[in-house]
Enzyme design. Structure first.
Site, PDB file in Angstrom:
ATOM      1  N   TYR A  64      42.307  48.163  53.168  1.00 48.76           N
ATOM      2  CA  TYR A  64      42.191  48.742  51.556  1.00 48.76           C
ATOM      3  C   TYR A  64      42.211  50.171  51.751  1.00 48.76           C
ATOM      4  CZ  TYR A  64      40.853  43.607  50.721  1.00 48.76           C
ATOM      5  OH  TYR A  64      41.098  42.422  50.711  1.00 48.76           O
ATOM      6  N   GLY A 215      43.427  38.301  36.847  1.00 44.19           N
ATOM      7  CA  GLY A 215      43.081  38.670  35.626  1.00 44.19           C
ATOM      8  C   GLY A 215      43.643  37.696  34.603  1.00 44.19           C
TER       9      GLY A 215
HETATM   10  N1  NAP Z   1      41.728  38.161  52.323  1.00 47.31           N
HETATM   11  C1  NAP Z   1      42.665  38.279  51.624  1.00 47.31           C
HETATM   12  O1  NAP Z   1      44.060  38.222  52.124  1.00 47.31           O
HETATM   13  C2  NAP Z   1      42.626  38.745  50.129  1.00 47.31           C
HETATM   14  C3  NAP Z   1      43.637  39.105  49.341  1.00 47.31           C
HETATM   15  C4  NAP Z   1      43.350  39.298  47.851  1.00 47.31           C
HETATM   16  C5  NAP Z   1      42.199  39.737  47.565  1.00 47.31           C
HETATM   17  N2  NAP Z   1      41.259  39.505  48.577  1.00 47.31           N
HETATM   18  C6  NAP Z   1      39.767  40.082  47.946  1.00 47.31           C
HETATM   19  O2  NAP Z   1      39.536  39.386  46.716  1.00 47.31           O
HETATM   20  C7  NAP Z   1      39.146  40.126  45.580  1.00 47.31           C
HETATM   21  C8  NAP Z   1      39.431  39.605  44.434  1.00 47.31           C
HETATM   22  O3  NAP Z   1      40.825  39.495  44.392  1.00 47.31           O
HETATM   23  P1  NAP Z   1      41.845  40.061  43.343  1.00 47.31           P
HETATM   24  O4  NAP Z   1      41.529  41.318  42.783  1.00 47.31           O
HETATM   25  O5  NAP Z   1      43.044  39.594  43.941  1.00 47.31           O
HETATM   26  O6  NAP Z   1      41.760  39.007  42.043  1.00 47.31           O
HETATM   27  P2  NAP Z   1      40.799  38.834  40.881  1.00 47.31           P
HETATM   28  O7  NAP Z   1      39.443  38.969  41.168  1.00 47.31           O
HETATM   29  O8  NAP Z   1      41.385  37.357  40.461  1.00 47.31           O
HETATM   30  O9  NAP Z   1      41.306  39.567  39.760  1.00 47.31           O
HETATM   31  C9  NAP Z   1      40.514  40.809  39.584  1.00 47.31           C
HETATM   32  C10 NAP Z   1      41.282  41.770  38.335  1.00 47.31           C
HETATM   33  O10 NAP Z   1      40.866  40.831  37.154  1.00 47.31           O
HETATM   34  C11 NAP Z   1      40.588  41.669  36.196  1.00 47.31           C
HETATM   35  N3  NAP Z   1      39.253  41.241  35.877  1.00 47.31           N
HETATM   36  C12 NAP Z   1      38.250  41.077  36.806  1.00 47.31           C
HETATM   37  N4  NAP Z   1      36.987  40.686  36.113  1.00 47.31           N
HETATM   38  C13 NAP Z   1      37.491  40.839  34.686  1.00 47.31           C
HETATM   39  C14 NAP Z   1      36.569  40.573  33.370  1.00 47.31           C
HETATM   40  N5  NAP Z   1      35.454  40.130  33.514  1.00 47.31           N
HETATM   41  N6  NAP Z   1      37.300  40.832  32.305  1.00 47.31           N
HETATM   42  C15 NAP Z   1      38.357  40.916  32.215  1.00 47.31           C
HETATM   43  N7  NAP Z   1      39.450  41.222  33.238  1.00 47.31           N
HETATM   44  C16 NAP Z   1      38.753  41.219  34.593  1.00 47.31           C
HETATM   45  C17 NAP Z   1      40.711  43.130  36.461  1.00 47.31           C
HETATM   46  O11 NAP Z   1      42.075  43.366  36.111  1.00 47.31           O
HETATM   47  P3  NAP Z   1      42.539  44.925  35.841  1.00 47.31           P
HETATM   48  O12 NAP Z   1      42.253  45.696  36.908  1.00 47.31           O
HETATM   49  O13 NAP Z   1      43.843  44.854  35.494  1.00 47.31           O
HETATM   50  O14 NAP Z   1      41.386  45.453  35.062  1.00 47.31           O
HETATM   51  C18 NAP Z   1      40.558  42.962  38.256  1.00 47.31           C
HETATM   52  O15 NAP Z   1      41.297  43.894  38.872  1.00 47.31           O
HETATM   53  C19 NAP Z   1      39.676  41.368  46.039  1.00 47.31           C
HETATM   54  O16 NAP Z   1      39.190  42.638  45.711  1.00 47.31           O
HETATM   55  C20 NAP Z   1      39.630  41.609  47.707  1.00 47.31           C
HETATM   56  O17 NAP Z   1      38.231  42.031  48.088  1.00 47.31           O
HETATM   57  C21 NAP Z   1      41.562  39.140  49.616  1.00 47.31           C
END
Ligand code: NAP
Length: 318
Positions: A64, A215
């Site tokens: 990241y 999201g």
């Molecule tokens: N190990 C791996 O290969 C891998 C892969 C992917 C992710 N990850 C980890 O998992 C974490 C989460 O995954 P992700 O970011 O892909 O998906 P997520 O948590 O499903 O979605 C995060 C996004 O959803 C929106 N959001 C979150 N909370 C909200 C709320 N309460 N109200 C409205 N919108 C909300 C935001 O979008 P907006 O930015 O558009 O506001 C945010 O950027 C990452 O930060 C990372 O640490 C790991």
């Protein structure tokens, strides 16, 4: 809801909701196509709201922003002044085009980026490196023996790969703490491909990434007449194809959310951390302080068994 859970078979206690920190590297490298850049003030407020909401688990990674997310986390934690003992930091080694020997070569850079904070959970980000899983996991075990990390996890490992990592660690007298994989109400593949079953059998925590399906499960795109105007390119393409398929599920989440004065996102996260007992931890990402606060508040209520079942029925096809 009891707030903390054991991380796998380790002695580390974590909250079932953590904070994913990929968003902290928004605007950098490949992540500029997914997330906008955040100021250090915004980042600090995101971390503060997560801590104030009771979250103790923070998930970052080398990849990241090449350490930028780790550094921003540390700067924010120092500004807030929360005792180190109250925080659990998970980070990840990225294996692409690297051999297992690289794990020891890069650990001091990870520790430098974290600037005095310890690595409670060190995860192998993907099962793809130039070395075997056995070699990779043995190098990780050496880091525990050297006192550089506290516990070991993997990410994106299949059931077979997870069992292999578990067995290598068993020989070294160590538990495999976790497997971080994609899991949400809109992506339930781990229930069908043996990952969840194996994790339950071996006492490994599943750390669910993308638990809000970027999201989608907040319902915010379904409610908008012009849902994708401000969404970054990669997320826009994916979200567009998922909107209609998820409409019935969002409707159910909204219906149940009313019982708790909650949001669909909170209900989606609550289901995730409760439907399978204590096996699943979720790490939603946040790009605003309000999102971090709302996601932490998921831990303030527990869905009833009949509500868990109703949601299960609507989402099982995914
Ligand atoms: N190990 C791996 O290969 C891998 C892969 C992917 C992710 N990850 C980890 O998992 C974490 C989460 O995954 P992700 O970011 O892909 O998906 P997520 O948590 O499903 O979605 C995060 C996004 O959803 C929106 N959001 C979150 N909370 C909200 C709320 N309460 N109200 C409205 N919108 C909300 C935001 O979008 P907006 O930015 O558009 O506001 C945010 O950027 C990452 O930060 C990372 O640490 C790991």
């Amino acid at each position: 809801m009891k707030t903390k859970r054991q991380l796998g078979q380790t002695d580390i206690e974590v909250t079932p909701i953590g904070l994913g920190l990929m968003q902290l590297a928004g605007g950098l490298g490949f992540l500029k196509f997914m997330f906008r850049e955040l100021s250090i003030d915004t980042i600090t407020q995101i971390i503060k709201n997560a801590l104030d909401g009771g979250i103790n688990l923070f998930d970052t990674a080398e990849i990241y922003g090449n350490g930028s997310s780790e550094k921003s986390l540390t700067i924010a934690l120092k500004t807030i002044g929360k005792p180190k003992s109250e925080i659990v930091i998970a980070t990840k080694w990225h294996p692409f085009l690297r051999t297992a020997a690289d794990i020891k070569k890069t650990i001091n850079t990870r520790l430098h980026c974290l600037d005095g904070y310890k690595i409670d959970l060190y995860q192998v980000h993907f099962p793809y490196s130039l070395s075997s899983i056995e070699e990779v996991i043995n190098q990780m075990a050496d880091l525990v023996a050297e006192g550089k990390i506290k516990s070991i996890g993997v990410s994106n490992y299949s059931a077979k790969q997870m069992r292999q990592a578990y067995e290598v660690l068993l020989e070294r007298g160590l538990p495999l703490a976790s497997n971080q994989v994609h899991y949400s109400l809109f992506n339930r593949k781990i229930e069908k491909n043996g990952i969840l079953e194996t994790a339950k059998e071996l006492g490994i925590s599943i750390i669910a990434y993308s638990p809000l399906e970027s999201g989608l499960l907040t319902g915010k795109f379904h409610d908008s007449n012009d849902p994708f105007t401000n969404a970054p390119f990669f997320r826009k393409t994916r979200l567009r194809s998922q909107l209609e398929k998820s409409r019935g599920l969002i409707q159910k989440l909204k219906e149940i959310a009313q019982n708790y004065n909650a949001t669909p996102a909170q209900v989606a996260l609550n289901w995730l951390i409760n439907f399978h007992g204590e096996t699943i931890l979720a790490i939603p990402g946040a790009s605003t302080a309000e999102q971090a606060q709302a996601n932490a508040a998921t831990m303030n209520f527990s869905l009833l068994p009949e509500e868990l079942t109703q949601i299960d029925k609507v989402s099982r096809k995914f």
